[in-house]
Design an enzyme around this catalytic site. Structure first.
Site, mmCIF file in Angstrom:
data_model
loop_
_atom_site.group_PDB
_atom_site.id
_atom_site.type_symbol
_atom_site.label_atom_id
_atom_site.label_comp_id
_atom_site.label_asym_id
_atom_site.label_seq_id
_atom_site.Cartn_x
_atom_site.Cartn_y
_atom_site.Cartn_z
ATOM 1 N N ASP A 1 3.083 19.984 59.427
ATOM 2 C CA ASP A 1 4.232 19.349 58.795
ATOM 3 C C ASP A 1 5.136 20.429 58.215
ATOM 4 O O ASP A 1 5.168 20.663 57.005
ATOM 5 C CB ASP A 1 3.745 18.400 57.694
ATOM 6 C CG ASP A 1 4.818 17.407 57.309
ATOM 7 O OD1 ASP A 1 5.845 17.354 58.010
ATOM 8 O OD2 ASP A 1 4.630 16.695 56.317
ATOM 9 N N ASP B 1 7.941 9.346 54.860
ATOM 10 C CA ASP B 1 8.080 9.335 56.319
ATOM 11 C C ASP B 1 7.755 7.951 56.873
ATOM 12 O O ASP B 1 8.380 7.478 57.815
ATOM 13 C CB ASP B 1 7.109 10.342 56.958
ATOM 14 C CG ASP B 1 7.565 11.767 56.713
ATOM 15 O OD1 ASP B 1 8.588 11.949 56.025
ATOM 16 O OD2 ASP B 1 6.889 12.681 57.213
ATOM 17 N N CYS C 1 4.673 29.030 18.016
ATOM 18 C CA CYS C 1 3.586 28.084 18.299
ATOM 19 C C CYS C 1 2.489 28.807 19.078
ATOM 20 O O CYS C 1 2.773 29.455 20.089
ATOM 21 C CB CYS C 1 4.145 26.917 19.130
ATOM 22 S SG CYS C 1 2.880 25.879 19.839
ATOM 23 N N ARG D 1 15.678 23.361 64.920
ATOM 24 C CA ARG D 1 15.857 22.324 65.922
ATOM 25 C C ARG D 1 17.291 21.773 65.945
ATOM 26 O O ARG D 1 17.847 21.493 66.987
ATOM 27 C CB ARG D 1 14.889 21.174 65.653
ATOM 28 C CG ARG D 1 14.938 20.117 66.733
ATOM 29 C CD ARG D 1 14.696 18.723 66.212
ATOM 30 N NE ARG D 1 13.551 18.663 65.369
ATOM 31 C CZ ARG D 1 12.336 18.364 65.781
ATOM 32 N NH1 ARG D 1 12.126 18.100 67.037
ATOM 33 N NH2 ARG D 1 11.344 18.307 64.944
ATOM 34 N N LYS E 1 -1.041 18.491 63.739
ATOM 35 C CA LYS E 1 0.415 18.312 63.695
ATOM 36 C C LYS E 1 0.867 18.935 62.376
ATOM 37 O O LYS E 1 0.623 18.391 61.297
ATOM 38 C CB LYS E 1 0.774 16.834 63.764
ATOM 39 C CG LYS E 1 2.276 16.608 63.756
ATOM 40 C CD LYS E 1 2.594 15.202 64.192
ATOM 41 C CE LYS E 1 4.055 14.849 64.144
ATOM 42 N NZ LYS E 1 4.947 15.624 63.353
ATOM 43 N N CYS F 1 8.568 22.052 22.073
ATOM 44 C CA CYS F 1 8.144 22.405 20.724
ATOM 45 C C CYS F 1 9.141 23.457 20.265
ATOM 46 O O CYS F 1 9.368 24.455 20.939
ATOM 47 C CB CYS F 1 6.734 22.994 20.771
ATOM 48 S SG CYS F 1 6.323 23.903 19.271
ATOM 49 N N GLU G 1 -4.711 19.004 68.621
ATOM 50 C CA GLU G 1 -4.419 20.070 67.657
ATOM 51 C C GLU G 1 -3.717 19.498 66.430
ATOM 52 O O GLU G 1 -3.203 18.380 66.473
ATOM 53 C CB GLU G 1 -3.597 21.176 68.323
ATOM 54 C CG GLU G 1 -2.317 20.683 68.938
ATOM 55 C CD GLU G 1 -1.627 21.755 69.793
ATOM 56 O OE1 GLU G 1 -2.295 22.396 70.614
ATOM 57 O OE2 GLU G 1 -0.413 21.909 69.623
ATOM 58 N N CYS H 1 0.800 23.074 17.258
ATOM 59 C CA CYS H 1 1.134 23.675 15.960
ATOM 60 C C CYS H 1 1.636 22.660 14.936
ATOM 61 O O CYS H 1 1.804 23.003 13.766
ATOM 62 C CB CYS H 1 2.166 24.782 16.139
ATOM 63 S SG CYS H 1 3.794 24.142 16.575
ATOM 64 N N TYR I 1 2.749 26.662 68.756
ATOM 65 C CA TYR I 1 1.887 25.836 69.612
ATOM 66 C C TYR I 1 2.521 25.470 70.951
ATOM 67 O O TYR I 1 1.919 24.755 71.731
ATOM 68 C CB TYR I 1 1.543 24.535 68.876
ATOM 69 C CG TYR I 1 2.762 23.898 68.247
ATOM 70 C CD1 TYR I 1 3.766 23.342 69.023
ATOM 71 C CD2 TYR I 1 2.932 23.902 66.867
ATOM 72 C CE1 TYR I 1 4.910 22.804 68.467
ATOM 73 C CE2 TYR I 1 4.083 23.375 66.292
ATOM 74 C CZ TYR I 1 5.059 22.825 67.103
ATOM 75 O OH TYR I 1 6.190 22.308 66.549
#
Ligand code: IVH
Length: 727
Positions: free
Chosen positions: A119, A35, A431, A138, A117, A426, A115, A411, A226
């Site tokens: 993400d 960002d 194993c 959005r 933020k 492997c 408050e 192993c 919010y």
């Protein structure tokens, strides 16, 4: 070159770069830069445009808010545009913000709230008379994707608010993937040799963009709110009261809000939040400073891009430097060898880190990580420690280049490198490291949920060579299990008859568990829980998977759509035609979806990716796969698909030839009713189109019902439906 010419050229370059990164971020959920780096590009462009306003074009990224609108979902206009926030990394600029609002509202006291933020992925929910009628992303700020169906799968989001909700209320918030879940998903991806997801936000964004809401339901997304857009009713006086109002409605809101009157108080709150945010279930990348009194906000207004009453303070991602002492290698349940950085313990983003996965050898080479290096670490999604870079300037010359061992550390068998894959495995199916992890996986909740098969028991069974593959569990008898000593020789602790019987009962119960759980449990490389569910929804039983025409078609389609230069024009045309035919076939089988932007049938999105399709076919064709099917028959293991394949979808029955869309709350889970429809010969589709014959609408039917009415599709109640199937 003249200054203005240089500026013009650079602005063009920046615009292209920013648009590319925006599309990677918003549409593909796969960013290549951080960002901060993105903000720096945007800032550079903004600076150029400020100096040369003539260069500002309406398409400039500085004039847009978010990503672009995807074509696959229906577009909806926001009632009030979803703006962005001005943001800063500097405490000084917060002081400027406070001074600016004081100047705009001279002589007034302006209380502030602080408050987290969050993400996540921004979302707008529309409640009308308390009922959730729409959810939109959005998008470009003016119009977004209608993701109502997907949002309804998120348990934290109430569909109906209690009495007293406003006539109309559009609330704003974020959808997020809890940090712990994100860590679990990536652990699984590591196990499968798949590349890790970059962070919870992109993973959440990717999930929300699923056209099939069932996939969303499985992701475990959460939400937090919010703010508001449109609001018809009595608005509270302040932000703090607004948050309380939402909390009262049962909507998830931030746990704590800080109040401040001065810049210093705001800074103190931001610093405190900066410490405790690491304990939040969601990722935060900053603090939002807001004017608390809503009437003051009204008077402060907004610019074209952001409100004047709020600013985001972004925390620098926390990094720490430490010494890379060693690189060890872990063996996962599918045999994938994962290199792990052993670090000098260091405190970062809320906890002490001493180990970090390095994912695979390629990653080590790409970052040029050497044993003895000073490395910079960060937490991906604030949870998973990751080595982000090496301080090559601090090298002393005695650092050691890491070499993936040629033999399995558990192993001693030679490791296998598959061409074209980053993972090293492997190759020994027996194993012990692999096997005990495989048993853990087999028994875990998302797989067969076998009570009584804990770590200790699994390890003991492996040690004593009583189990060499998970299916050997079904050969165990009470007399083998009861006397197992889970303690030490000095302090013995026997498993006991009661526990042994519990384990046997759980194994017996597992035999008829749904197919997806079994697909998940048998741990086919490159097949995780989500793919397992998709596979199960398209196939009847394990044998159908082994000979799946659908999977073969997916592989064929992939082979025909890889761009190749070495073929003639005619041949390319022929391949395209074949690919179109395969695309059509997959669509008809319900094994692919087509977005509105897809031009040709070959551009479909298969429900299963080609890598997984190849893996499944390859596994069932291998000795291990064949043997597994034989043993299923031997032990009476009969897992069944939850939905029969679409072969039966257009079969005989009273609903033959009809296509149904289900919406709203019905008397039984949707999948159950969908199954009834298929059994009666009908087809069930996720979206309304002209091809839809009936809509089966329950309570709270939302946008699909509206669309059905617009297309004049017949809407049936559940009672009417019952009458039809009873014929
Ligand atoms: S208030 C008019 N509060 O961050 C926009 N936004 O980078 C008012 N975000 O667009 C937004 N946490 O999607 C607000 N506590 C919070 C937030 C928050 C996250 C998002 C939001 C906004 C973006 C800006």
């Amino acid at each position: 070159m003249a200054d203005i010419e240089k500026a013009k050229q650079r602005a063009l370059e920046l615009t292209r770069e920013i648009d590319r990164h925006s599309s990677l971020y918003y549409e593909r959920a796969a960013p290549e830069i951080t960002d901060q780096e993105f903000d720096a590009l945007l800032r550079e462009l903004r600076d150029i445009e400020e100096k040369h306003p003539g260069l500002i074009s309406p398409d400039s990224p500085t004039q847009k808010v978010g990503g672009t609108v995807l074509a696959a979902f229906e577009q909806v206009r926001h009632l009030v545009p979803m703006q962005s926030l001005d943001n800063t990394y500097s405490e000084g600029e917060l002081g400027d913000f406070v001074r600016r609002i004081q100047k705009l509202l001279p002589g007034e006291t302006i209380p502030l709230t602080i408050e987290p933020k969050v993400d996540g992925v921004a979302i707008a929910l529309l409640y009308e008379n308390g009922r959730l009628v729409r959810a939109a992303t959005r998008g470009d700020g003016t119009a977004g994707d209608d993701v109502t169906e997907n949002l309804k799968t998120i348990r934290a989001i109430p569909r109906q608010l209690p009495d007293g909700a406003p006539a109309r209320m559009e609330i704003r918030g974020e959808i997020y993937l809890p940090k712990k879940l994100f860590a679990k998903i990536n652990e699984e991806r590591d196990e499968q040799g798949l590349p890790a997801f970059a962070n919870p936000r992109n993973t959440a964004a990717g999930s929300l963009k699923q056209l099939d809401s069932r996939l969303v339901a499985r992701r475990g997304l959460e939400a937090i709110f919010y703010g508001y857009g449109a609001f018809e009713g009595t608005l509270p006086r302040t932000q703090s009261e607004f948050i309380e109002l939402l909390r009262g409605f049962g909507l998830p809101v931030p746990g704590k809000l800080w109040q401040a009157q001065t810049t210093d108080e705001a800074l103190a709150a931001i610093r405190e939040l900066g410490i405790i945010r690491h304990d939040f279930p969601y990722e935060t990348d900053g603090a939002v400073l807001k004017v608390d009194i809503l009437a003051q906000r009204e008077r402060l207004g907004a610019t074209a891009k952001a409100p004047r009453w709020a600013i985001a303070y972004k925390y620098e991602p926390e990094q720490a430097e430490t010494k890379l002492r060693d690189i060890t290698v872990q063996v996962g349940r599918t045999g994938v060898l994962t290199p792990v950085a052993e670090l000098d313990p260091v405190f970062v983003s809320g906890s002490t880190v001493a180990r970090a996965t390095l994912h695979n050898e390629e990653e080590i080479v790409r970052k040029d990580i050497r044993i003895g290096d000073t490395v910079v670490i960060e937490k991906a999604g604030e949870v998973i420690p990751a080595v982000v870079k090496v301080r090559t300037d601090l090298r002393r010359g005695d650092e050691v280049v890491f070499q993936m061992p040629a033999h399995c550390p558990a192993c001693g068998d030679p490791v296998v490198r598959e061409e074209g894959f980053v993972a090293v495995r492997c190759g020994n199916l027996h194993c012990p490291a692999q096997l005990s992890r495989l048993l853990d996986h087999f028994a875990m909740r998302g797989a067969l949920d076998i009570e009584g098969l804990g770590d200790k028991v699994a390890l003991k069974l492996v040690e004593k060579k009583m189990v060499r593959t998970p299916l050997d569990l079904f050969d165990l008898q009470l007399a083998d299990l009861a006397p197992l000593n889970l303690g030490t020789e000095d302090e013995p602790h026997t498993f006991g008859e009661k526990n042994a019987q519990k384990l046997l009962n759980a194994l017996e119960r597992s035999k008829t568990l749904p197919l997806w759980r079994w697909i998940h449990a048998i741990a086919i490389p490159d097949v995780g829980a989500v793919t397992a569910r998709d596979l199960a929804s398209l196939h009847q039983d394990p044998a159908a998977l082994a000979s799946s025409e659908i999977l073969r078609d997916i592989v064929r389609l992939d082979e025909r759509t890889v761009p190749r230069k070495d073929v003639s024009k005619e041949e390319r045309e022929f391949l395209k035609q074949e690919a179109d035919a395969l695309g059509e076939k997959l669509l008809a089988a319900g094994a692919a979806t087509k977005s509105k932007s897809a031009k040709h049938p070959r551009d479909v999105n298969p429900a299963i990716g080609p890598v997984a399709a190849r893996a499944v076919l390859g596994w069932f064709a291998s000795d291990e796969g064949r043997r597994t099917l034989e043993r299923f028959a031997q032990y009476g293991i009969h897992p069944l698909g939850e939905e029969p394949s679409s072969a039966s979808a257009s079969g005989e029955g009273p609903l033959k030839g009809t296509t149904w869309v289900l919406t709203g709350a019905l008397s039984a889970p949707r999948e159950e009713i969908a199954e009834e429809i298929r059994q009666a010969g009908g087809t069930v589709s996720g979206s309304v189109s002209k091809k839809t014959t009936y809509i089966l609408a329950g309570e709270d039917a939302g946008s699909k019902l509206e669309k059905a009415r617009a297309l004049e599709v017949k809407v049936l109640s559940e009672a009417e439906f019952r009458e039809m199937v009873a014929v």
